[in-house]
Design an enzyme around this catalytic site. Structure first.
Site, mmCIF file in Angstrom:
data_model
loop_
_atom_site.group_PDB
_atom_site.id
_atom_site.type_symbol
_atom_site.label_atom_id
_atom_site.label_comp_id
_atom_site.label_asym_id
_atom_site.label_seq_id
_atom_site.Cartn_x
_atom_site.Cartn_y
_atom_site.Cartn_z
ATOM 1 N N GLY A 15 -1.987 59.781 -3.283
ATOM 2 C CA GLY A 15 -2.380 61.118 -2.869
ATOM 3 C C GLY A 15 -2.696 62.010 -4.056
ATOM 4 N N VAL A 28 -7.362 62.364 -22.187
ATOM 5 C CA VAL A 28 -8.649 62.134 -22.851
ATOM 6 C C VAL A 28 -8.677 62.782 -24.227
ATOM 7 C CG1 VAL A 28 -11.135 62.613 -22.736
ATOM 8 C CG2 VAL A 28 -9.922 61.821 -20.687
ATOM 9 N N ARG A 76 -6.197 54.563 -1.954
ATOM 10 C CA ARG A 76 -5.125 53.585 -1.819
ATOM 11 C C ARG A 76 -5.756 52.203 -1.778
ATOM 12 N NH1 ARG A 76 -0.827 56.907 -1.099
ATOM 13 N NH2 ARG A 76 -1.223 58.871 -0.021
ATOM 14 N N GLY A 106 2.246 58.345 -7.757
ATOM 15 C CA GLY A 106 3.631 58.266 -7.302
ATOM 16 C C GLY A 106 4.231 56.900 -7.497
ATOM 17 N N ASP A 107 5.334 56.634 -6.783
ATOM 18 C CA ASP A 107 6.062 55.393 -7.021
ATOM 19 C C ASP A 107 5.255 54.150 -6.673
ATOM 20 O OD1 ASP A 107 6.156 55.878 -4.310
ATOM 21 O OD2 ASP A 107 8.332 55.931 -4.157
ATOM 22 N N THR A 129 2.637 63.733 -7.824
ATOM 23 C CA THR A 129 2.872 63.803 -6.381
ATOM 24 C C THR A 129 3.414 65.173 -6.025
ATOM 25 O OG1 THR A 129 4.223 62.988 -4.539
ATOM 26 C CG2 THR A 129 5.117 62.671 -6.740
ATOM 27 N N ASP A 131 5.315 65.698 -3.617
ATOM 28 C CA ASP A 131 6.542 65.504 -2.837
ATOM 29 C C ASP A 131 7.828 65.683 -3.631
ATOM 30 O OD1 ASP A 131 4.850 64.827 -0.727
ATOM 31 O OD2 ASP A 131 4.885 62.697 -1.254
ATOM 32 N N ASP A 133 9.494 63.507 -5.136
ATOM 33 C CA ASP A 133 10.399 62.460 -4.656
ATOM 34 C C ASP A 133 10.594 61.318 -5.650
ATOM 35 O OD1 ASP A 133 7.834 61.441 -4.470
ATOM 36 O OD2 ASP A 133 8.076 60.634 -2.438
ATOM 37 N N ARG A 166 7.712 86.004 18.275
ATOM 38 C CA ARG A 166 7.681 84.572 18.551
ATOM 39 C C ARG A 166 8.696 83.823 17.706
ATOM 40 N NH1 ARG A 166 1.412 84.401 17.589
ATOM 41 N NH2 ARG A 166 0.584 84.714 19.684
ATOM 42 N N ARG A 175 6.226 63.762 2.821
ATOM 43 C CA ARG A 175 6.574 62.410 3.287
ATOM 44 C C ARG A 175 8.023 62.394 3.781
ATOM 45 N NH1 ARG A 175 4.940 57.519 -0.517
ATOM 46 N NH2 ARG A 175 6.325 58.619 -1.954
ATOM 47 N N LYS A 218 16.647 90.235 15.953
ATOM 48 C CA LYS A 218 15.574 89.635 15.149
ATOM 49 C C LYS A 218 14.320 89.467 15.997
ATOM 50 C CE LYS A 218 17.334 87.328 11.111
ATOM 51 N NZ LYS A 218 17.165 86.164 10.244
ATOM 52 N N TYR A 254 -3.081 69.286 4.878
ATOM 53 C CA TYR A 254 -3.631 68.952 3.566
ATOM 54 C C TYR A 254 -3.992 70.154 2.707
ATOM 55 C CZ TYR A 254 -3.604 64.063 4.827
ATOM 56 O OH TYR A 254 -3.184 62.811 5.174
ATOM 57 N N MET A 255 -3.930 71.355 3.248
ATOM 58 C CA MET A 255 -4.160 72.519 2.391
ATOM 59 C C MET A 255 -3.152 72.546 1.241
ATOM 60 S SD MET A 255 -2.568 75.687 4.615
ATOM 61 C CE MET A 255 -2.846 76.866 3.310
#
Length: 324
Positions: A15, A28, A76, A106-107, A129, A131, A133, A166, A175, A218, A254-255
């Site tokens: 990702g 570079v 991937r 990532g891993d 990543t 995440d 993680d 609301r 993930r 609230k 994905y934002m």
């Protein structure tokens, strides 16, 4: 040692994450400054197998540090998980004169790097990543930008949630890791934070909390739900049916991967990219760069993959104290 490495490659895998371009730029320019040639490998390990390999000069990474995503592209690659694909990748590296590769990902990307190292290609991994993680490091490229992007979006949802009185369930990425959810939960003042590492799937507790908070005046109730739990839309329906309070689910999606990287992601990714080149020139291989206790360090990839990472208990406790 420096004589052994004349040409290095750089690729991004898995990702995408904000700050990857800063890391590419640093790899570079540091390599060129050290007298090396650099080849960019497009679309990760898939691009390596397809020989999508280009020469890179310092000018090729001008004006990219502020851009999200990765200029090299990413993909991937199931083929690279197999021994034949890995062997083919090493042979292609030798064909193009690539002595070492910096892998940003990532891993899963590290496992590919580890395989190339066993096949004679010097490899250094950078933790790219959103995440957070990867257990060997307190920082991963892209997390800071992603969590700030999510935080700003949640603030906006909170405004409209309060106006309409609301309950809002906001699902963030990560993930199976709850770090984005934990950070946003605290930073956005959420009433409930659902983490894969900690959630007991007792929705009645959430329902009771919503009803109690409404009795106390609230006008909104924000639930941050981690991607590893998911099912936010069906959860919203159940909560609305149980409480009678309008409940909406918002999946940020994905934002969180995009956008201009923060100063922290640009800076840390730049240092990590330069560090990767320099430790490769020292003769190191099969290493991953990390950040711990204010220092940039490196670990054996196998050691890094064996490490375990969990949610900090004190931080998790604080998240509950502050949601009262």
């Amino acid at each position: 040692m420096a004589k052994e490495i004349k040409t290095i490659g750089v690729l991004t895998s898995g990702g995408d994450a904000p700050g990857m371009n800063a890391a590419i730029r640093a790899v570079v320019r540091t390599a060129i400054a050290r007298g090396l040639k650099v080849k960019g490998i497009k679309k990760g390990y898939q691009g390596l197998l397809n020989e999508e390999i280009i020469d890179m000069e310092a000018k090729d990474v001008s004006d990219i540090i502020q851009r999200g995503g990765t200029i090299l592209g990413t993909a991937r690659c199931l083929e690279f998980k197999e021994a034949e694909g890995q062997k083919k990748g090493a042979e292609i590296c030798r064909k193009h004169g690539i002595d070492g590769i910096v892998v940003i990902g990532g891993d899963g990307s590290y496992r590919g790097a580890q395989a190339l190292s066993r096949l004679g290609i010097n490899t250094i991994g950078l933790p790219g990543t959103i995440d957070l993680d990867i257990a060997c490091t307190e920082y991963t490229i892209g997390f800071d930008t992603a969590v700030n992007t999510a935080m700003q979006a949640i603030d906006k949802v909170k405004d409209t949630s309060s106006s309409h009185e609301r309950c809002s369930i906001i699902e963030v990425m990560g993930r199976n890791a709850g770090y984005i959810a934990l950070w946003c939960g605290i930073a956005n003042g959420a009433e409930d934070i659902l983490l894969p590492e900690k959630y007991d799937y007792n929705e009645q507790n959430i329902i009771n909390n919503i009803i109690t908070n409404r009795k106390h005046g609230k006008t909104h109730h924000i639930i941050i739900n981690a991607e590893g739990i998911g099912h936010s839309t069906s959860m919203a329906r159940r909560i609305e049916a149980a409480t009678g309070i309008e409940t909406r689910a918002t999946i940020l999606g994905y934002m969180q991967r995009g956008g201009s990287p923060t100063a922290k992601d640009r800076y840390y990714a730049s240092i990590m990219g330069a560090y990767a080149v320099d430790i490769m020139l020292e003769g190191k291989t099969n290493r991953v760069v990390g950040y711990q206790h204010g220092e940039f360090i490196d670990f054996d990839i196998e050691e890094a993959l064996q490490m375990q990472k969990g949610i900090n208990e004190y931080q998790f406790e604080v998240s509950h104290l502050l949601s009262i």
